[in-house]
Design a protein around this motif. Structure first.
Motif, PDB file in Angstrom:
ATOM      1  N   SER A 155      -2.006  -2.198   1.193  1.00 22.93           N
ATOM      2  CA  SER A 155      -3.054  -3.213   1.038  1.00 22.93           C
ATOM      3  C   SER A 155      -3.165  -3.764  -0.370  1.00 22.93           C
ATOM      4  O   SER A 155      -3.722  -4.836  -0.570  1.00 22.93           O
ATOM      5  CB  SER A 155      -4.399  -2.633   1.464  1.00 22.93           C
ATOM      6  N   GLY A 156      -2.670  -3.031  -1.373  1.00 23.18           N
ATOM      7  CA  GLY A 156      -2.799  -3.524  -2.737  1.00 23.18           C
ATOM      8  C   GLY A 156      -2.408  -2.456  -3.731  1.00 23.18           C
ATOM      9  O   GLY A 156      -1.901  -1.380  -3.358  1.00 23.18           O
ATOM     10  N   GLY A 157      -2.661  -2.753  -5.000  1.00 18.61           N
ATOM     11  CA  GLY A 157      -2.242  -1.854  -6.073  1.00 18.61           C
ATOM     12  C   GLY A 157      -2.845  -0.456  -5.954  1.00 18.61           C
ATOM     13  O   GLY A 157      -2.182   0.545  -6.217  1.00 18.61           O
ATOM     14  N   SER A 158      -4.124  -0.395  -5.569  1.00 15.97           N
ATOM     15  CA  SER A 158      -4.779   0.916  -5.507  1.00 15.97           C
ATOM     16  C   SER A 158      -4.028   1.852  -4.565  1.00 15.97           C
ATOM     17  O   SER A 158      -3.731   2.995  -4.904  1.00 15.97           O
ATOM     18  CB  SER A 158      -6.217   0.767  -5.017  1.00 15.97           C
ATOM     19  N   LEU A 159      -3.729   1.358  -3.380  1.00 13.64           N
ATOM     20  CA  LEU A 159      -3.046   2.195  -2.394  1.00 13.64           C
ATOM     21  C   LEU A 159      -1.565   2.354  -2.711  1.00 13.64           C
ATOM     22  O   LEU A 159      -0.963   3.385  -2.412  1.00 13.64           O
ATOM     23  CB  LEU A 159      -3.223   1.593  -0.986  1.00 13.64           C
ATOM     24  N   THR A 183      -5.275   1.979 -18.874  1.00 13.61           N
ATOM     25  CA  THR A 183      -4.801   2.092 -17.484  1.00 13.61           C
ATOM     26  C   THR A 183      -5.884   1.573 -16.545  1.00 13.61           C
ATOM     27  O   THR A 183      -7.072   1.814 -16.765  1.00 13.61           O
ATOM     28  CB  THR A 183      -4.513   3.574 -17.164  1.00 13.61           C
ATOM     29  N   HIS A 184      -5.490   0.863 -15.501  1.00 13.05           N
ATOM     30  CA  HIS A 184      -6.453   0.317 -14.538  1.00 13.05           C
ATOM     31  C   HIS A 184      -7.300   1.446 -13.948  1.00 13.05           C
ATOM     32  O   HIS A 184      -6.772   2.518 -13.615  1.00 13.05           O
ATOM     33  CB  HIS A 184      -5.707  -0.411 -13.426  1.00 13.05           C
ATOM     34  N   SER A 185      -8.606   1.185 -13.801  1.00 11.20           N
ATOM     35  CA  SER A 185      -9.540   2.251 -13.412  1.00 11.20           C
ATOM     36  C   SER A 185      -9.263   2.803 -12.017  1.00 11.20           C
ATOM     37  O   SER A 185      -9.725   3.894 -11.676  1.00 11.20           O
ATOM     38  CB  SER A 185     -10.970   1.721 -13.478  1.00 11.20           C
ATOM     39  N   SER A 240      -1.351  -4.980 -18.593  1.00 14.75           N
ATOM     40  CA  SER A 240      -2.687  -4.465 -18.289  1.00 14.75           C
ATOM     41  C   SER A 240      -3.565  -5.622 -17.835  1.00 14.75           C
ATOM     42  O   SER A 240      -3.401  -6.767 -18.260  1.00 14.75           O
ATOM     43  CB  SER A 240      -3.290  -3.779 -19.518  1.00 14.75           C
ATOM     44  N   THR A 241      -4.488  -5.303 -16.967  1.00 14.88           N
ATOM     45  CA  THR A 241      -5.372  -6.328 -16.412  1.00 14.88           C
ATOM     46  C   THR A 241      -6.230  -6.935 -17.517  1.00 14.88           C
ATOM     47  O   THR A 241      -6.493  -8.129 -17.526  1.00 14.88           O
ATOM     48  CB  THR A 241      -6.278  -5.688 -15.337  1.00 14.88           C
ATOM     49  N   ASN A 242      -6.643  -6.125 -18.471  1.00 13.91           N
ATOM     50  CA  ASN A 242      -7.574  -6.590 -19.491  1.00 13.91           C
ATOM     51  C   ASN A 242      -6.931  -7.536 -20.503  1.00 13.91           C
ATOM     52  O   ASN A 242      -7.496  -8.581 -20.816  1.00 13.91           O
ATOM     53  CB  ASN A 242      -8.151  -5.368 -20.216  1.00 13.91           C
ATOM     54  N   VAL A 265       5.461   3.183 -13.153  1.00 11.08           N
ATOM     55  CA  VAL A 265       5.048   1.945 -13.810  1.00 11.08           C
ATOM     56  C   VAL A 265       4.095   1.180 -12.905  1.00 11.08           C
ATOM     57  O   VAL A 265       4.447   0.822 -11.773  1.00 11.08           O
ATOM     58  CB  VAL A 265       6.262   1.059 -14.163  1.00 11.08           C
ATOM     59  N   ASP A 266       2.883   0.937 -13.395  1.00 11.99           N
ATOM     60  CA  ASP A 266       1.920   0.109 -12.671  1.00 11.99           C
ATOM     61  C   ASP A 266       2.100  -1.341 -13.131  1.00 11.99           C
ATOM     62  O   ASP A 266       1.592  -1.740 -14.174  1.00 11.99           O
ATOM     63  CB  ASP A 266       0.491   0.594 -12.942  1.00 11.99           C
ATOM     64  N   GLY A 267       2.836  -2.081 -12.316  1.00 14.90           N
ATOM     65  CA  GLY A 267       3.021  -3.507 -12.582  1.00 14.90           C
ATOM     66  C   GLY A 267       2.239  -4.339 -11.589  1.00 14.90           C
ATOM     67  O   GLY A 267       2.637  -5.470 -11.287  1.00 14.90           O
ATOM     68  N   ALA A 268       1.134  -3.781 -11.082  1.00 18.27           N
ATOM     69  CA  ALA A 268       0.350  -4.477 -10.049  1.00 18.27           C
ATOM     70  C   ALA A 268       0.068  -5.901 -10.500  1.00 18.27           C
ATOM     71  O   ALA A 268       0.286  -6.863  -9.766  1.00 18.27           O
ATOM     72  CB  ALA A 268      -0.950  -3.736  -9.765  1.00 18.27           C
ATOM     73  N   TYR A 269      -0.391  -6.028 -11.752  1.00 17.75           N
ATOM     74  CA  TYR A 269      -0.629  -7.372 -12.262  1.00 17.75           C
ATOM     75  C   TYR A 269       0.655  -8.012 -12.808  1.00 17.75           C
ATOM     76  O   TYR A 269       1.044  -9.108 -12.396  1.00 17.75           O
ATOM     77  CB  TYR A 269      -1.710  -7.361 -13.366  1.00 17.75           C
ATOM     78  N   GLY A 270       1.338  -7.334 -13.723  1.00 16.80           N
ATOM     79  CA  GLY A 270       2.320  -8.019 -14.563  1.00 16.80           C
ATOM     80  C   GLY A 270       3.757  -8.049 -14.084  1.00 16.80           C
ATOM     81  O   GLY A 270       4.553  -8.855 -14.588  1.00 16.80           O
ATOM     82  N   VAL A 294       3.831  -3.359  -7.541  1.00 15.84           N
ATOM     83  CA  VAL A 294       3.580  -4.786  -7.789  1.00 15.84           C
ATOM     84  C   VAL A 294       2.645  -5.288  -6.689  1.00 15.84           C
ATOM     85  O   VAL A 294       2.722  -4.839  -5.551  1.00 15.84           O
ATOM     86  CB  VAL A 294       4.908  -5.584  -7.839  1.00 15.84           C
ATOM     87  N   ASP A 295       1.746  -6.184  -7.077  1.00 17.46           N
ATOM     88  CA  ASP A 295       0.749  -6.730  -6.145  1.00 17.46           C
ATOM     89  C   ASP A 295       1.082  -8.190  -5.848  1.00 17.46           C
ATOM     90  O   ASP A 295       0.646  -9.079  -6.582  1.00 17.46           O
ATOM     91  CB  ASP A 295      -0.640  -6.690  -6.810  1.00 17.46           C
ATOM     92  N   PRO A 296       1.792  -8.465  -4.772  1.00 20.19           N
ATOM     93  CA  PRO A 296       2.096  -9.879  -4.486  1.00 20.19           C
ATOM     94  C   PRO A 296       0.849 -10.743  -4.254  1.00 20.19           C
ATOM     95  O   PRO A 296       0.933 -11.958  -4.380  1.00 20.19           O
ATOM     96  CB  PRO A 296       2.973  -9.804  -3.228  1.00 20.19           C
ATOM     97  N   HIS A 297      -0.313 -10.119  -3.949  1.00 20.91           N
ATOM     98  CA  HIS A 297      -1.517 -10.964  -3.790  1.00 20.91           C
ATOM     99  C   HIS A 297      -2.115 -11.368  -5.134  1.00 20.91           C
ATOM    100  O   HIS A 297      -3.154 -12.018  -5.171  1.00 20.91           O
ATOM    101  CB  HIS A 297      -2.553 -10.334  -2.856  1.00 20.91           C
ATOM    102  N   LYS A 298      -1.468 -10.981  -6.221  1.00 21.45           N
ATOM    103  CA  LYS A 298      -1.903 -11.476  -7.519  1.00 21.45           C
ATOM    104  C   LYS A 298      -0.961 -12.597  -7.993  1.00 21.45           C
ATOM    105  O   LYS A 298      -1.298 -13.757  -7.927  1.00 21.45           O
ATOM    106  CB  LYS A 298      -1.969 -10.331  -8.530  1.00 21.45           C
ATOM    107  N   TRP A 299       0.235 -12.214  -8.426  1.00 21.96           N
ATOM    108  CA  TRP A 299       1.077 -13.204  -9.114  1.00 21.96           C
ATOM    109  C   TRP A 299       2.341 -13.556  -8.316  1.00 21.96           C
ATOM    110  O   TRP A 299       3.301 -14.026  -8.869  1.00 21.96           O
ATOM    111  CB  TRP A 299       1.450 -12.666 -10.502  1.00 21.96           C
TER     112      TRP A 299
HETATM  113  C1  LIG Z   1      -5.394  -5.121  -9.668  1.00 22.59           C
HETATM  114  C2  LIG Z   1      -4.765  -3.956 -10.305  1.00 22.59           C
HETATM  115  C3  LIG Z   1      -4.727  -2.703  -9.655  1.00 22.59           C
HETATM  116  C4  LIG Z   1      -5.419  -2.467  -8.320  1.00 22.59           C
HETATM  117  O1  LIG Z   1      -4.848  -3.277  -7.329  1.00 22.59           O
HETATM  118  P1  LIG Z   1      -5.655  -3.721  -6.021  1.00 22.59           P
HETATM  119  O2  LIG Z   1      -4.710  -4.634  -5.343  1.00 22.59           O
HETATM  120  O3  LIG Z   1      -6.901  -4.421  -6.493  1.00 22.59           O
HETATM  121  O4  LIG Z   1      -5.967  -2.491  -5.245  1.00 22.59           O
HETATM  122  C5  LIG Z   1      -4.058  -1.673 -10.275  1.00 22.59           C
HETATM  123  N1  LIG Z   1      -3.468  -1.855 -11.482  1.00 22.59           N
HETATM  124  C6  LIG Z   1      -3.496  -3.039 -12.127  1.00 22.59           C
HETATM  125  C7  LIG Z   1      -2.802  -3.178 -13.452  1.00 22.59           C
HETATM  126  C8  LIG Z   1      -4.144  -4.134 -11.565  1.00 22.59           C
HETATM  127  O5  LIG Z   1      -4.182  -5.313 -12.219  1.00 22.59           O
END
Ligand SMILES: *Cc1c(COP(=O)(O)O)cnc(C)c1O
Length: 464
Positions: A155-159, A183-185, A240-242, A265-270, A294-299
């Protein structure tokens, strides 16, 4: 093989069905309403909120007992519910992480929902499973991971991060995870949910550039070993998201090799920035990850929701998640017959791959690449404008589509108030956040339809 079957006795009318003409009429209405949204969203608010009273008045009431007018019901949702949200696909939605989703992806979602796709087992979904494996392979290639890397959509980066951590622990056993204050919370939450005790979650202070300090990481690893603990994995952030900061991936990868730790590596955003040249150099080392999110619903221009986890070790996901006792990985993999239910916690699961497959097929990687690249350039443009105006001070430079800035000489509270005023007006949405304890404003500029003028006007209103 397709079959043709003579129809048997007359089927009773579907109590929840509609006549074909009615389905077409309402279906076309929905298509028109969505295209109206695409065509007019830039002239509407980027974010809108309504009170619980008003929303319940429009949408609540007793359980509907009798059938209602479907067209009216559809219009109620579109007019009363859908405007009141953050419009991540709006060209002046710069807050948190935008979601500039593409119409090709919407078409993929509609097809999947209409056909009620379940992508859980090979026997029950060989077609959709193949689409998902193909999409994961395309993401692997675009992100530079080695052949043999496997993955799954969730479903997304968290999972996705949680799925990777479970795989790491199934491979290497219990131990300490290292992260930073940037690191993302959701990652510490993932660790807690997996039962990592607080003593196995080591949060390092980031350095002056907001990156993971590798020297201190090495010291923490050595100290933990000396104390009889097992250093298990490093959770690096690639964007990082911030602030868009990228941890020193090659150095962390080296340390993980030396210390026999898992390199996550958490590249959910980048991570999508790796598609274009400037992003790829910022993300050097990402391809060495043991697991990459990686989170395709972001970028990557997908509507919610879709996250992806890629894992370098073949079979690691199945070893962590297989629910089939007789499951024979080797025979199944040799024939390419994957049961996606065995790669994450999801058993009944929809296909999140159709929309990605359609987006890549309709637009091609080159067009997607230039759309990603535009997001990086827009943040650089914003940074130039901020430098040119003495009202502003750049706090962190444009990095992977994110820039943070502050009003010269203003207190922290001023920033949150200006962001709130802009959101209330609806013209644009920006985030107020903190960088090293200081209140700042932040733009995330990954929507390729954002214009330079959108940025100029947004900054002017914030300076106002
Ligand atoms: C958004 C984000 C997450 C969490 O992803 P979700 O899709 O919101 O669950 C984790 N890490 C980073 C760096 C993010 O930007």
């Amino acid at each position: 093989m397709a079959g043709e079957y003579a129809s048997g006795p007359r089927r009773p009318a579907d109590p929840l069905g509609m006549a074909p003409d009615e389905m077409r009429r309402l279906g076309h209405l929905v298509v028109d309403l969505v295209i109206d949204h695409f065509e007019t969203r830039a002239d509407r608010p980027a974010i809108q909120q309504e009170t619980p009273e008003e929303l319940w008045k429009a949408l609540g009431g007793p359980v509907p007992r009798a059938p209602g007018d479907p067209e009216q019901a559809i219009r109620t949702l579109v007019e009363s519910a859908l405007p009141h949200m953050q419009h991540g696909d709006h060209p002046r939605y710069f807050a948190r992480v935008p979601s500039p989703s593409s119409f090709a992806a919407v078409l993929g979602e509609w097809l999947g929902t209409g056909h009620n796709v379940i992508a859980t087992s090979w026997a029950g979904a060989s077609g959709p499973t193949t689409v998902e494996l193909v999409v994961i392979e395309w993401l692997r290639v675009l992100l530079g991971m080695p052949e043999g890397t496997e993955g799954v959509l969730v479903s997304g980066g968290s999972l996705a991060n949680l799925t990777a951590f479970a795989a790491a622990r199934a491979e290497l056993g219990d131990g300490v995870a290292y992260l930073t204050d940037q690191t993302h919370s959701s990652l510490p939450r993932d660790l807690r949910a997996l039962g990592f005790p607080p003593s196995h979650i080591r949060v390092l202070d980031s350095d002056v550039t907001l990156r993971m300090p590798v020297g201190e990481l090495a010291e923490a690893v050595a100290a933990d070993r000396a104390a009889g603990l097992r250093p298990l994995m490093v959770l690096a952030t690639a964007g990082s998201t911030n602030t868009g900061s990228v941890d020193p991936l090659p150095e962390i990868a080296d340390l993980c090799v030396t210390e026999n730790m898992w390199f996550h590596v958490d590249g959910a955003y980048g991570a999508p920035a790796a598609l274009c040249d400037s992003g790829r150099s910022a993300l050097r080392g990402i391809e060495r990850a043991d697991s990459l999110v990686v989170d395709p619903h972001k970028w990557l221009f997908q509507p919610y929701d879709v996250g992806c986890v890629l894992v370098r070790r073949p079979g690691a996901l199945e070893r962590a998640f297989s629910i089939d006792a007789e499951y024979l990985k080797d025979t199944a993999a040799a024939r390419g017959e994957v049961n996606l239910r065995d790669r994450s916690l999801e058993l009944s699961r929809r296909s999140r791959a159709l929309k990605l497959w359609l987006t890549f097929t309709v637009h091609g990687a080159d067009r997607i690449r230039s759309a990603v690249s535009r997001g990086i350039q827009l943040a650089e443009f914003a940074e130039e404008r901020l430098h040119a105006d003495p009202v502003w001070e750049v706090v962190t430079p444009a990095r992977l589509g994110v820039v943070t800035f502050a009003l010269s000489g203003s207190g922290d509270g001023a920033h949150a108030a200006r962001a709130a005023a802009l959101a209330a007006d609806g013209y644009a949405a920006v985030t107020s956040t903190t960088v090293r304890g200081r209140g700042v404003l932040r733009l995330c500029t990954i929507n390729p339809t954002t214009t330079e003028d959108d940025i100029v006007q947004t900054l002017a209103r914030l300076a106002g």
